[in-house]
Design a protein around this motif. Structure first.
Motif, PDB file in Angstrom:
ATOM      1  N   CYS A  76       0.849  -1.191   0.000  1.00 39.51           N
ATOM      2  CA  CYS A  76       0.000   0.000   0.000  1.00 39.51           C
ATOM      3  C   CYS A  76       0.887   1.244   0.000  1.00 39.51           C
ATOM      4  O   CYS A  76       1.771   1.370   0.845  1.00 39.51           O
ATOM      5  N   CYS A  79       0.199   3.436   3.641  1.00 41.46           N
ATOM      6  CA  CYS A  79       0.674   3.001   4.958  1.00 41.46           C
ATOM      7  C   CYS A  79       1.869   2.058   4.870  1.00 41.46           C
ATOM      8  O   CYS A  79       2.475   1.742   5.892  1.00 41.46           O
ATOM      9  N   GLY A  93      -3.772  -2.057   6.807  1.00 38.57           N
ATOM     10  CA  GLY A  93      -3.074  -1.006   7.536  1.00 38.57           C
ATOM     11  C   GLY A  93      -3.819   0.311   7.516  1.00 38.57           C
ATOM     12  O   GLY A  93      -3.738   1.109   8.444  1.00 38.57           O
ATOM     13  N   CYS A  94      -4.558   0.554   6.439  1.00 40.81           N
ATOM     14  CA  CYS A  94      -5.330   1.796   6.343  1.00 40.81           C
ATOM     15  C   CYS A  94      -6.437   1.581   5.311  1.00 40.81           C
ATOM     16  O   CYS A  94      -6.465   0.550   4.638  1.00 40.81           O
ATOM     17  N   ASN A  96      -6.783   2.857   2.508  1.00 34.76           N
ATOM     18  CA  ASN A  96      -6.268   2.800   1.142  1.00 34.76           C
ATOM     19  C   ASN A  96      -5.786   1.403   0.741  1.00 34.76           C
ATOM     20  O   ASN A  96      -5.656   1.101  -0.442  1.00 34.76           O
ATOM     21  N   CYS A  97      -5.511   0.531   1.723  1.00 34.22           N
ATOM     22  CA  CYS A  97      -5.068  -0.832   1.416  1.00 34.22           C
ATOM     23  C   CYS A  97      -6.084  -1.556   0.535  1.00 34.22           C
ATOM     24  O   CYS A  97      -5.723  -2.368  -0.312  1.00 34.22           O
TER      25      CYS A  97
HETATM   26 ZN   LIG Z   1      -2.693   0.987   3.620  1.00 37.79          ZN
END
Ligand SMILES: [Zn+2]
Ligand SMILES: [Zn+2]
Lengths: 172, 350
Positions: A76, A79, A93-94, A96-97
């Motif tokens: 990603c 993150c 992790g976030c 956006n992953c």
């Molecule tokens: Zn992420």
């Protein structure tokens, strides 16, 4: 899921065991659960499906070994979490992953939920266009049902509604 | 520490009211998982980032002066082990949050709303109502969600819905649970078979306390597992209809106890009442069993001087941390059992 103890029968009893503040998770069949007669206070909070790590690890094993052979694992860009790491810890992790690992997730989501798209609540403030779009999607499914059931009058009404919303979407 | 005020169970709405089907259903709980769009998920946050999340969530919630009136914020890092365990026993927080120093919880003054911050997700909005009433619980949780979303950018994807740290919660992020009291089905050994059936309907059943198939106090919890591809309403409806069938079978089983069976049950219930009101030492597990019997006695009209709510109270106060917190000192297990027996007897004979 198979029973942790006998590894044969399906696990229908899910146990959270807390000893000195340490939590262990067990998934047992009824028979093994009865045989394991250990008492300590335990508490199941809100029915979380547990052992996600194990599930993901086994689910992605072939894919991960494939990644290992390549020099750069998928990761990603926000993150920094790598895809193999995700399969180990069972957590993104976030937000956006989801975007970063997009191509890899559908089979897992289908296995977990049976579906790969969201139906239901959309955020009020930030969901404006999404709200309209999801309403259109819903109406289209209803339209299809109406057509299948040969309810043409209802189908015509739904079609008008869809056009109206599509125009609204175009204007915004 | 203001945590002491939580010991006053008379202020907990779901314990002291009787919602629909509350002869069998103790409570309904809805949890919504939400995350902030621009912040990594809690497990990747350092202390100061985590604090910032707590502050943002608290500010957003308290912007609504009605819902947040007299709400309290508790930081996990400030609480003792006993205090955290108490919050877990009283269902305000999860065991996972209790283990997380970066975590916090906001509890509303009527105790119906608790918002866990920095658990697995940034936000876990929970609402609890008495009896079989998950719709009401969802409506309130959704309202809290709207209030927070006014101020916070929530991670949401057009296709996947609300984005969560674990893929098991993505989509609606909803977990609906109902807590059922099933003494007669348990006695007749019909729960195991029922659970296998329920597992095939995408729901999970667990004993609320205890190990294995032994559910202390005959309390069970059913929850949905699927969160993606079904609307909140459908998920609630599905759970309601399954719960409805279980409720019907428990009621039927209770009615079917006639003649000698009924006499034996009445004897058991009356003995349990006798033990609760006379014993000098009680472990949590034992106490839960007797409380369950007495609760059944009240529901069947065998015990007339108590109300179902009294027993809901006892279930909570019989827990290990409650007694610890009331007496505010280190106790040996024996002292704990002694104090528990005294405390429960006092409550019953009041
Ligand atoms: Zn992420
Ligand atoms: Zn087994």
């Amino acid at each position: 899921m198979k029973c942790d103890e006998c590894k044969k029968r399906p696990a229908t009893v899910h146990i959270t065991k807390i000893v000195n503040g340490e939590k262990t998770l067990m998934h047992l069949c009824e028979q093994c659960a009865k045989e394991k007669n250990i008492f300590s206070v335990s508490f199941n909070f809100d029915g979380e499906p547990l052992s996600m790590q194990k599930f993901l690890a086994s689910f992605f094993e072939p894919m991960v070994s494939e990644f290992r052979e390549k020099s750069q694992p998928l990761s990603c860009n926000r993150c920094g979490l790598t895809f193999p790491r995700f399969t180990q810890i069972g957590r993104f992790g976030c937000s956006n992953c989801y975007e970063a690992f997009k191509g890899q997730l559908d089979p897992m989501l289908r296995r977990l939920h049976g579906k790969t798209y969201h139906v239901g609540k959309v955020p009020r403030r930030t969901g404006g266009r999404v709200r309209i779009k999801s309403e259109i999607e819903r109406l289209k499914r209803e339209l299809q049902e109406a057509v299948n059931a040969e309810e043409y009058e209802r189908a015509a009404q739904l079609r008008d509604k869809i056009r109206e919303l599509e125009q609204k979407l175009g204007r915004n | 520490m203001a945590l002491e005020e939580l010991l006053d169970t008379s202020r907990i709405g779901w314990i002291n009211s009787t919602g629909p089907d509350s002869d069998i259903v103790i409570s309904s709980r809805v949890r919504l998982a939400r995350n902030l769009k621009d912040v990594p998920f809690p497990h990747l946050l350092n202390g100061s980032q985590a604090k910032e999340v707590v502050k943002r969530v608290y500010d957003a919630f308290t912007s609504n002066s009605v819902l947040a009136k007299d709400a309290r914020l508790y930081l996990m890092g400030d609480l003792s082990e006993t205090e955290k365990n108490l919050l877990v026993e009283m269902h305000f927080i999860s065991p996972d949050l209790a283990r997380e120093d970066k975590g916090a919880v906001i509890i509303s003054s009527d105790r119906r709303i608790s918002i866990m911050i920095n658990e697995e997700d940034h936000l876990r909005i929970q609402c609890v109502f008495s009896g079989l009433d998950p719709q009401e619980a969802y409506e309130l949780a959704s309202r809290v969600d709207d209030v927070l979303e006014e101020q916070l950018d929530i991670a949401f994807d057009e296709r996947l819905g609300y984005l969560t740290a674990c893929p098991t919660n993505v989509g609606t992020g909803i977990r609906v649970s109902v807590m059922l009291h099933l003494p007669v089905l348990t006695m007749l050994r019909q729960v195991d078979r029922m659970f296998s059936t329920i597992a095939q309907l995408g729901l999970v059943v667990r004993g609320l306390y205890g190990e294995g198939t032994e559910a202390w106090g005959n309390l069970y919890q059913i929850s949905n597992q699927i969160t993606l591809g079904k609307s909140e309403e459908d998920i609630i409806q599905n759970l309601m209809s399954v719960a409805g069938q279980i409720i019907a079978s428990e009621r039927q089983a209770r009615r079917n106890l006639k003649g000698e069976d009924r006499l034996r049950l009445e004897d058991k219930i009356s003995r349990s009442y006798g033990i609760l009101t006379n014993s000098r030492l009680l472990t949590t597990q034992e106490a839960m069993g007797y409380i369950s019997d007495v609760r059944l006695g009240v529901d069947l009209g065998i015990i007339k001087n108590l109300k179902p709510e009294d027993l809901n109270n006892l279930f909570i106060t019989a827990g290990p941390s409650y007694i610890q917190e009331v007496f505010k000192k280190d106790m040996t297990p024996l002292e704990r059992d002694l104090n528990r027996a005294n405390f429960l007897r006092g409550k019953l004979l009041k």
